[in-house]
Enzyme design. Sequence first.
Site, PDB file in Angstrom:
ATOM      1  N   ASN A 165      39.918  34.902  32.874  1.00 15.38           N
ATOM      2  CA  ASN A 165      39.163  34.707  31.644  1.00 15.38           C
ATOM      3  C   ASN A 165      39.827  35.268  30.393  1.00 15.38           C
ATOM      4  O   ASN A 165      39.242  35.219  29.309  1.00 15.38           O
ATOM      5  CB  ASN A 165      37.771  35.326  31.804  1.00 15.38           C
ATOM      6  CG  ASN A 165      37.024  34.724  32.974  1.00 15.38           C
ATOM      7  OD1 ASN A 165      37.030  33.514  33.161  1.00 15.38           O
ATOM      8  ND2 ASN A 165      36.407  35.569  33.788  1.00 15.38           N
ATOM      9  N   THR A 166      41.043  35.803  30.524  1.00 12.73           N
ATOM     10  CA  THR A 166      41.843  36.214  29.376  1.00 12.73           C
ATOM     11  C   THR A 166      43.093  35.347  29.362  1.00 12.73           C
ATOM     12  O   THR A 166      43.849  35.348  30.337  1.00 12.73           O
ATOM     13  CB  THR A 166      42.234  37.707  29.470  1.00 12.73           C
ATOM     14  OG1 THR A 166      41.043  38.503  29.400  1.00 12.73           O
ATOM     15  CG2 THR A 166      43.157  38.102  28.327  1.00 12.73           C
ATOM     16  N   ASN A 193      31.739  33.666  36.417  1.00  9.94           N
ATOM     17  CA  ASN A 193      31.698  34.382  35.144  1.00  9.94           C
ATOM     18  C   ASN A 193      32.947  34.066  34.329  1.00  9.94           C
ATOM     19  O   ASN A 193      34.022  33.845  34.872  1.00  9.94           O
ATOM     20  CB  ASN A 193      31.560  35.896  35.369  1.00  9.94           C
ATOM     21  CG  ASN A 193      32.897  36.594  35.451  1.00  9.94           C
ATOM     22  OD1 ASN A 193      33.506  36.916  34.432  1.00  9.94           O
ATOM     23  ND2 ASN A 193      33.369  36.823  36.685  1.00  9.94           N
ATOM     24  N   ARG A 194      32.749  34.031  33.035  1.00  5.58           N
ATOM     25  CA  ARG A 194      33.863  33.948  32.092  1.00  5.58           C
ATOM     26  C   ARG A 194      33.624  34.968  30.973  1.00  5.58           C
ATOM     27  O   ARG A 194      33.654  34.644  29.782  1.00  5.58           O
ATOM     28  CB  ARG A 194      34.025  32.523  31.558  1.00  5.58           C
ATOM     29  CG  ARG A 194      32.780  31.877  30.987  1.00  5.58           C
ATOM     30  CD  ARG A 194      33.143  30.540  30.314  1.00  5.58           C
ATOM     31  NE  ARG A 194      31.990  29.864  29.747  1.00  5.58           N
ATOM     32  CZ  ARG A 194      31.310  28.894  30.368  1.00  5.58           C
ATOM     33  NH1 ARG A 194      31.676  28.502  31.582  1.00  5.58           N
ATOM     34  NH2 ARG A 194      30.277  28.317  29.770  1.00  5.58           N
ATOM     35  N   ASP A 231      29.654  47.556  36.183  1.00  3.73           N
ATOM     36  CA  ASP A 231      29.490  48.629  35.203  1.00  3.73           C
ATOM     37  C   ASP A 231      30.738  48.658  34.321  1.00  3.73           C
ATOM     38  O   ASP A 231      31.638  49.466  34.486  1.00  3.73           O
ATOM     39  CB  ASP A 231      29.290  49.970  35.908  1.00  3.73           C
ATOM     40  CG  ASP A 231      28.833  51.064  34.949  1.00  3.73           C
ATOM     41  OD1 ASP A 231      28.710  50.785  33.739  1.00  3.73           O
ATOM     42  OD2 ASP A 231      28.629  52.202  35.406  1.00  3.73           O
ATOM     43  N   TYR A 236      30.345  43.092  45.132  1.00  9.22           N
ATOM     44  CA  TYR A 236      29.786  42.855  43.805  1.00  9.22           C
ATOM     45  C   TYR A 236      28.653  41.832  43.924  1.00  9.22           C
ATOM     46  O   TYR A 236      27.489  42.164  43.762  1.00  9.22           O
ATOM     47  CB  TYR A 236      30.890  42.348  42.864  1.00  9.22           C
ATOM     48  CG  TYR A 236      30.457  42.040  41.437  1.00  9.22           C
ATOM     49  CD1 TYR A 236      29.368  41.215  41.164  1.00  9.22           C
ATOM     50  CD2 TYR A 236      31.147  42.545  40.353  1.00  9.22           C
ATOM     51  CE1 TYR A 236      28.976  40.923  39.867  1.00  9.22           C
ATOM     52  CE2 TYR A 236      30.763  42.256  39.041  1.00  9.22           C
ATOM     53  CZ  TYR A 236      29.690  41.440  38.813  1.00  9.22           C
ATOM     54  OH  TYR A 236      29.295  41.153  37.528  1.00  9.22           O
ATOM     55  N   THR A 237      29.022  40.587  44.266  1.00  9.51           N
ATOM     56  CA  THR A 237      28.033  39.514  44.314  1.00  9.51           C
ATOM     57  C   THR A 237      26.939  39.795  45.335  1.00  9.51           C
ATOM     58  O   THR A 237      25.768  39.461  45.115  1.00  9.51           O
ATOM     59  CB  THR A 237      28.725  38.172  44.608  1.00  9.51           C
ATOM     60  OG1 THR A 237      29.784  37.984  43.654  1.00  9.51           O
ATOM     61  CG2 THR A 237      27.757  37.020  44.525  1.00  9.51           C
ATOM     62  N   SER A 248      42.434  38.539  36.044  1.00 14.45           N
ATOM     63  CA  SER A 248      41.231  37.859  35.575  1.00 14.45           C
ATOM     64  C   SER A 248      41.617  36.488  35.033  1.00 14.45           C
ATOM     65  O   SER A 248      42.583  36.368  34.278  1.00 14.45           O
ATOM     66  CB  SER A 248      40.548  38.665  34.474  1.00 14.45           C
ATOM     67  OG  SER A 248      39.527  37.895  33.860  1.00 14.45           O
ATOM     68  N   SER A 278      40.725  40.600  46.454  1.00 17.34           N
ATOM     69  CA  SER A 278      41.323  39.975  45.296  1.00 17.34           C
ATOM     70  C   SER A 278      40.306  39.886  44.164  1.00 17.34           C
ATOM     71  O   SER A 278      39.141  40.248  44.336  1.00 17.34           O
ATOM     72  CB  SER A 278      41.778  38.557  45.659  1.00 17.34           C
ATOM     73  OG  SER A 278      40.646  37.754  45.983  1.00 17.34           O
ATOM     74  N   ASN A 279      40.779  39.350  43.051  1.00 14.03           N
ATOM     75  CA  ASN A 279      39.901  39.026  41.936  1.00 14.03           C
ATOM     76  C   ASN A 279      39.162  37.724  42.239  1.00 14.03           C
ATOM     77  O   ASN A 279      39.224  37.203  43.356  1.00 14.03           O
ATOM     78  CB  ASN A 279      40.741  38.904  40.654  1.00 14.03           C
ATOM     79  CG  ASN A 279      39.991  39.351  39.410  1.00 14.03           C
ATOM     80  OD1 ASN A 279      38.827  39.020  39.231  1.00 14.03           O
ATOM     81  ND2 ASN A 279      40.651  40.101  38.553  1.00 14.03           N
ATOM     82  N   THR A 280      38.487  37.184  41.245  1.00 19.41           N
ATOM     83  CA  THR A 280      37.772  35.922  41.412  1.00 19.41           C
ATOM     84  C   THR A 280      38.755  34.753  41.487  1.00 19.41           C
ATOM     85  O   THR A 280      39.920  34.871  41.117  1.00 19.41           O
ATOM     86  CB  THR A 280      36.802  35.699  40.241  1.00 19.41           C
ATOM     87  OG1 THR A 280      37.545  35.770  39.007  1.00 19.41           O
ATOM     88  CG2 THR A 280      35.722  36.750  40.240  1.00 19.41           C
ATOM     89  N   LYS A 300      45.457  44.825  40.836  1.00 15.32           N
ATOM     90  CA  LYS A 300      44.470  43.844  41.295  1.00 15.32           C
ATOM     91  C   LYS A 300      45.029  42.441  41.087  1.00 15.32           C
ATOM     92  O   LYS A 300      45.395  42.073  39.962  1.00 15.32           O
ATOM     93  CB  LYS A 300      43.155  43.997  40.541  1.00 15.32           C
ATOM     94  CG  LYS A 300      42.034  43.114  41.088  1.00 15.32           C
ATOM     95  CD  LYS A 300      40.695  43.510  40.502  1.00 15.32           C
ATOM     96  CE  LYS A 300      39.551  42.769  41.190  1.00 15.32           C
ATOM     97  NZ  LYS A 300      38.242  43.228  40.713  1.00 15.32           N
ATOM     98  N   GLY A 356      35.294  37.621  29.857  1.00 18.65           N
ATOM     99  CA  GLY A 356      36.375  37.842  28.907  1.00 18.65           C
ATOM    100  C   GLY A 356      36.570  39.294  28.500  1.00 18.65           C
ATOM    101  O   GLY A 356      36.865  39.581  27.332  1.00 18.65           O
ATOM    102  N   PHE A 357      36.432  40.198  29.469  1.00 21.60           N
ATOM    103  CA  PHE A 357      36.669  41.629  29.207  1.00 21.60           C
ATOM    104  C   PHE A 357      35.811  42.143  28.043  1.00 21.60           C
ATOM    105  O   PHE A 357      36.297  42.863  27.162  1.00 21.60           O
ATOM    106  CB  PHE A 357      38.151  41.897  28.899  1.00 21.60           C
ATOM    107  CG  PHE A 357      39.077  41.828  30.076  1.00 21.60           C
ATOM    108  CD1 PHE A 357      38.609  41.620  31.359  1.00 21.60           C
ATOM    109  CD2 PHE A 357      40.451  41.982  29.893  1.00 21.60           C
ATOM    110  CE1 PHE A 357      39.476  41.562  32.445  1.00 21.60           C
ATOM    111  CE2 PHE A 357      41.325  41.926  30.963  1.00 21.60           C
ATOM    112  CZ  PHE A 357      40.844  41.718  32.241  1.00 21.60           C
ATOM    113  N   ASN A 391      44.459  45.521  36.023  1.00 23.38           N
ATOM    114  CA  ASN A 391      43.913  44.174  36.160  1.00 23.38           C
ATOM    115  C   ASN A 391      44.847  43.181  35.461  1.00 23.38           C
ATOM    116  O   ASN A 391      44.920  43.144  34.232  1.00 23.38           O
ATOM    117  CB  ASN A 391      42.510  44.105  35.561  1.00 23.38           C
ATOM    118  CG  ASN A 391      41.802  42.799  35.887  1.00 23.38           C
ATOM    119  OD1 ASN A 391      42.418  41.836  36.332  1.00 23.38           O
ATOM    120  ND2 ASN A 391      40.502  42.769  35.664  1.00 23.38           N
TER     121      ASN A 391
END
Length: 367
Positions: free
Chosen positions: A185-186, A118-119, A72, A326-327, A183, A254-256, A226, A121-122, A180
């Site tokens: 992806n940034t 996932n990528r 979300d 999540y997953t 990630s 942790s994160n991904t 995180k 990217g916020f 965060n």
Amino acid sequence: MLYKNIAKPVLFKMDPEKAHHLIIDGLHTFGNLPGGRAVLNTVWGVRAAAELRTELWGIEFPNPVGLAAGLDKNGKAVPGFSNIGFGFMEVGTVTPKPQEGNPLPRLFRLPEDTALINRMGFNNVGIEGMKRNLRNQGKRTIPLAINIGKNKATPNEQAENDYRACIEALYGYGDFFVVNISSPNTPDLRSLQHGDELSSLLVAVKDEISRQHARFGGREKPVLVKIAPDLTAQEVEYMAATILRSNVSGIIASNTTIGREGLQSRHRGETGGLSGRPLTERSTALISELYRATEGKLPIIGSGGIFTAEDAYAKIRAGASLVEIYTALIYEGPAVLGRINQGLIRLLRKDGFSNVSEAIGAAHRGK
């Protein structure tokens, strides 16, 4: 069975991101219908249990299983998620300015590995958009964390301004905040986890939390960090020491991951963060390292590859005070929450614990 037999086959034939939006929009609509929350609670709600109720940072959690950030992103479906059995939830990651994120496609299912890549990217509506969403949803029934990040265009040397802006705008809407910095992806975001950049950022974040506490009064709201699972043992030690010195309230581990070891799916080579079953053991090991490095003084929220009560319990015994999924929600549906919570009660009783808080770090005590 409703999800796995009816909804999942339909959703898994759809593009993953379109299915994602359908779920969020559906929970948003249903959670705001008269009686909708009661129906969600009746179908998927988790029975309250004294063994699972816990308090942390002065916040009461009805059970220790929360929703991780990323599902979300804009705080759009908080009432819906609040009534399907979660003990708390994260919204976000939110950035000061709205941003579209990375080009499509950017979300991939790996069913052979029970995983996602996932990528994104916020991608999010920004702080003003999230504020509108949270303002219009009424009273919450579970604690809410707001996961905050920096805009892609913001250079690292100015990152603290973005984190400050998120806290200033949203302080009145969350129960605690998550910084965060992990990630994948940034670009360059993960470099904020190390050295003086981490220390300076956390000093700025704590200062902004104190400023908003003075403005709003009441209890000062906790802030957590995180981190990524792709850290060396030396990096974990250094990061734990820096976080302890900063006086933040806790860590999410942790994160991904950017690792790809042992994957079978045709999407295994996609760029982005990997979540799900391949992260189970790695994130549990990281929790254990952090618990030792901090001597159990800093609460940890365990996240990564939790599908069963045994997965959750292993993280709690390794040192996690709370856990997030999540997953598993994508692959198993909302019924997974009831199974995890009921299984946790069984495992706690088997080990002679009367409350989940007694099991935190038990593996380090030989129990």
